[in-house]
Design a protein around this motif. Structure first.
Motif, PDB file in Angstrom:
ATOM      1  N   GLY A 209       9.867  54.840  43.008  1.00 51.98           N
ATOM      2  CA  GLY A 209      10.820  53.790  42.936  1.00 51.98           C
ATOM      3  C   GLY A 209      11.624  53.813  44.684  1.00 51.98           C
ATOM      4  N   HIS A 210      12.901  53.712  44.386  1.00 51.35           N
ATOM      5  CA  HIS A 210      13.318  52.777  46.026  1.00 51.35           C
ATOM      6  C   HIS A 210      14.898  53.367  46.107  1.00 51.35           C
ATOM      7  N   PHE A 211      15.031  53.126  47.027  1.00 53.29           N
ATOM      8  CA  PHE A 211      16.723  52.786  46.881  1.00 53.29           C
ATOM      9  C   PHE A 211      17.225  51.633  47.305  1.00 53.29           C
ATOM     10  N   VAL A 212      18.795  51.980  46.978  1.00 50.66           N
ATOM     11  CA  VAL A 212      19.689  50.454  46.791  1.00 50.66           C
ATOM     12  C   VAL A 212      20.584  50.434  47.044  1.00 50.66           C
ATOM     13  N   ALA A 213      21.332  49.696  47.182  1.00 44.80           N
ATOM     14  CA  ALA A 213      22.412  49.783  48.127  1.00 44.80           C
ATOM     15  C   ALA A 213      24.005  48.876  47.195  1.00 44.80           C
ATOM     16  N   LEU A 214      24.712  49.243  46.847  1.00 44.97           N
ATOM     17  CA  LEU A 214      25.720  48.293  46.205  1.00 44.97           C
ATOM     18  C   LEU A 214      27.215  48.198  46.834  1.00 44.97           C
ATOM     19  N   MET A 215      27.154  47.266  47.208  1.00 46.29           N
ATOM     20  CA  MET A 215      28.729  46.675  48.071  1.00 46.29           C
ATOM     21  C   MET A 215      29.630  45.859  47.474  1.00 46.29           C
ATOM     22  N   ILE A 216      30.731  45.539  46.898  1.00 43.27           N
ATOM     23  CA  ILE A 216      31.905  45.180  46.483  1.00 43.27           C
ATOM     24  C   ILE A 216      32.362  44.521  46.880  1.00 43.27           C
ATOM     25  N   SER A 217      32.872  43.763  46.413  1.00 44.91           N
ATOM     26  CA  SER A 217      34.638  42.064  47.093  1.00 44.91           C
ATOM     27  C   SER A 217      35.709  42.401  46.068  1.00 44.91           C
ATOM     28  N   ILE A 218      36.886  43.285  46.375  1.00 45.97           N
ATOM     29  CA  ILE A 218      37.340  43.196  45.869  1.00 45.97           C
ATOM     30  C   ILE A 218      38.149  42.092  45.620  1.00 45.97           C
ATOM     31  N   PRO A 219      39.309  41.898  44.151  1.00 46.51           N
ATOM     32  CA  PRO A 219      39.401  40.386  44.100  1.00 46.51           C
ATOM     33  C   PRO A 219      40.758  40.574  44.483  1.00 46.51           C
ATOM     34  N   ASP A 220      41.030  38.741  44.988  1.00 48.05           N
ATOM     35  CA  ASP A 220      42.148  38.840  46.144  1.00 48.05           C
ATOM     36  C   ASP A 220      42.813  37.658  45.537  1.00 48.05           C
ATOM     37  N   HIS A 221      43.632  38.205  44.533  1.00 43.04           N
ATOM     38  CA  HIS A 221      44.586  37.239  43.487  1.00 43.04           C
ATOM     39  C   HIS A 221      45.461  36.323  44.042  1.00 43.04           C
ATOM     40  N   SER A 222      45.736  35.873  45.698  1.00 42.81           N
ATOM     41  CA  SER A 222      46.532  35.228  46.132  1.00 42.81           C
ATOM     42  C   SER A 222      45.645  34.129  46.321  1.00 42.81           C
ATOM     43  N   VAL A 223      44.295  34.250  46.258  1.00 39.99           N
ATOM     44  CA  VAL A 223      43.265  33.256  46.667  1.00 39.99           C
ATOM     45  C   VAL A 223      42.540  33.047  45.494  1.00 39.99           C
ATOM     46  N   ASN A 224      43.372  33.668  43.835  1.00 41.71           N
ATOM     47  CA  ASN A 224      42.244  33.708  42.965  1.00 41.71           C
ATOM     48  C   ASN A 224      40.701  33.761  43.418  1.00 41.71           C
TER      49      ASN A 224
ATOM     50  N   VAL B 241      35.671  35.976  52.094  1.00 39.65           N
ATOM     51  CA  VAL B 241      36.041  37.128  51.547  1.00 39.65           C
ATOM     52  C   VAL B 241      34.730  38.123  51.850  1.00 39.65           C
ATOM     53  N   GLU B 242      34.843  39.426  51.832  1.00 37.15           N
ATOM     54  CA  GLU B 242      34.331  40.320  52.491  1.00 37.15           C
ATOM     55  C   GLU B 242      33.929  41.235  51.183  1.00 37.15           C
ATOM     56  N   TYR B 243      32.738  41.247  50.829  1.00 37.76           N
ATOM     57  CA  TYR B 243      31.602  42.470  50.258  1.00 37.76           C
ATOM     58  C   TYR B 243      31.984  44.114  50.978  1.00 37.76           C
ATOM     59  N   LYS B 244      32.838  44.816  50.730  1.00 38.92           N
ATOM     60  CA  LYS B 244      32.496  46.122  51.497  1.00 38.92           C
ATOM     61  C   LYS B 244      31.274  47.693  50.680  1.00 38.92           C
ATOM     62  N   PHE B 245      30.532  47.866  51.499  1.00 41.41           N
ATOM     63  CA  PHE B 245      29.478  49.173  51.275  1.00 41.41           C
ATOM     64  C   PHE B 245      30.290  50.370  50.465  1.00 41.41           C
ATOM     65  N   TYR B 246      29.873  50.727  49.159  1.00 45.22           N
ATOM     66  CA  TYR B 246      30.554  51.498  48.032  1.00 45.22           C
ATOM     67  C   TYR B 246      29.382  53.002  47.983  1.00 45.22           C
ATOM     68  N   THR B 247      27.994  52.350  47.915  1.00 45.93           N
ATOM     69  CA  THR B 247      27.531  53.590  47.732  1.00 45.93           C
ATOM     70  C   THR B 247      26.141  53.178  47.616  1.00 45.93           C
ATOM     71  N   TYR B 248      24.786  53.881  47.206  1.00 45.20           N
ATOM     72  CA  TYR B 248      23.640  53.776  47.487  1.00 45.20           C
ATOM     73  C   TYR B 248      23.254  54.750  45.451  1.00 45.20           C
ATOM     74  N   MET B 249      21.890  54.165  45.706  1.00 41.16           N
ATOM     75  CA  MET B 249      22.124  54.402  43.743  1.00 41.16           C
ATOM     76  C   MET B 249      20.168  54.463  44.385  1.00 41.16           C
ATOM     77  N   TYR B 250      19.495  55.320  43.825  1.00 41.55           N
ATOM     78  CA  TYR B 250      18.222  54.867  43.621  1.00 41.55           C
ATOM     79  C   TYR B 250      17.768  54.126  41.986  1.00 41.55           C
ATOM     80  N   SER B 251      16.844  53.623  41.941  1.00 32.46           N
ATOM     81  CA  SER B 251      15.866  52.932  41.095  1.00 32.46           C
ATOM     82  C   SER B 251      14.401  53.097  40.219  1.00 32.46           C
TER      83      SER B 251
END
Length: 236
Positions: A140-155, A218-228
């Motif tokens: 398999g192979h590694f993957v990386a997850l990035m998250i951009s959290i909601p910002d309700h001030s700009v919808n 908007v910014e996506y920030k690194f959250y975690t590594y996973m393996y597929s």
């Protein structure tokens, strides 16, 4: 006031009529729909194609070319590309198993685990240099997850993004931003060697002019590594 029509890397936009889930019996556009209990009818534009391992950076060869514009590029997102599975349905973490996600790192990670991915390390604390020592026995192979959290001030409702490792020895990564083309550069045009330090910033507009106060950045920030693990991941 009309809600802004944002571009998403992973999520299906409400205005994306090609990929929104329909109620069972109300399918109208796609040639095929996949019914998932608790979810609905998921539009699929061509049968699923799973890529082979070991992977490399080879956009025209991955999944029989399904990530290319001459085939089904718009119907596959970052999650499809990172897992090397072209479902041609704009796949969502956990959806195949009846899960509807919200934009939260733990929620998206757990949904991906439902799909068969393997959690690696301790979220943001794990370094890319440590992955060689954390490789599971499965092909398999590694993957990386990035998250951009909601910002309700700009919808901004939030979103997720995935990248994948094509060459672990030399730490070479690539990604697919929503329905866009595959690339081995980050959002600023830099080669991706470490997803945790790569640039994942997006100017969503409306003006897209530097310094324009109306622009939604908007910014996506690194959250975690996973393996597929090859042959063990099931998504739609």
């Amino acid at each position: 006031m009309e809600k802004p029509k944002f571009k998403f890397s992973g999520m299906v936009a409400d205005h994306d009529h090609l990929h929104v889930v329909s109620a069972v019996g109300e399918e109208t556009i796609a040639p095929k729909y996949v019914d998932v209990p608790g979810i609905g009818s998921i539009p699929q534009y061509s049968p699923t194609v799973t890529g082979t391992e070991p992977i490399m950076y080879n956009p025209p060869g991955d999944c029989d070319g399904n990530f290319m514009s001459y085939r089904f590029q718009p119907n596959n997102n970052c999650y499809n590309y990172s897992t090397n599975i072209a479902t041609n349905s704009f796949a969502q973490p956990g959806r195949k198993h009846g899960t509807k996600i919200t934009i939260d790192g733990e929620v998206v990670t757990n949904a991906a685990i439902q799909d068969g991915l393997i959690a690696i390390g301790n979220t943001t604390e794990t370094k890319v240099s440590e992955l060689k020592d954390l490789t599971p026995d499965n092909p398999g192979h590694f993957v990386a997850l990035m998250i951009s959290i909601p910002d309700h001030s700009v919808n901004w409702p939030g979103d997720y993004h995935w990248a994948r490792c094509d060459d672990l020895a030399n730490s070479k990564w690539s990604q697919k931003d929503g329905g866009d083309q595959v690339t081995n550069f980050d959002f600023a045009g830099n080669p991706i060697s470490d997803p945790s330090t790569a640039n994942w910033t997006v100017n969503q507009g409306p003006g897209m002019i530097q310094g324009n106060n109306d622009d939604v950045v908007v910014e996506y920030k690194f959250y975690t590594y996973m393996y597929s693990p090859y042959g063990k991941v099931d998504i739609i």
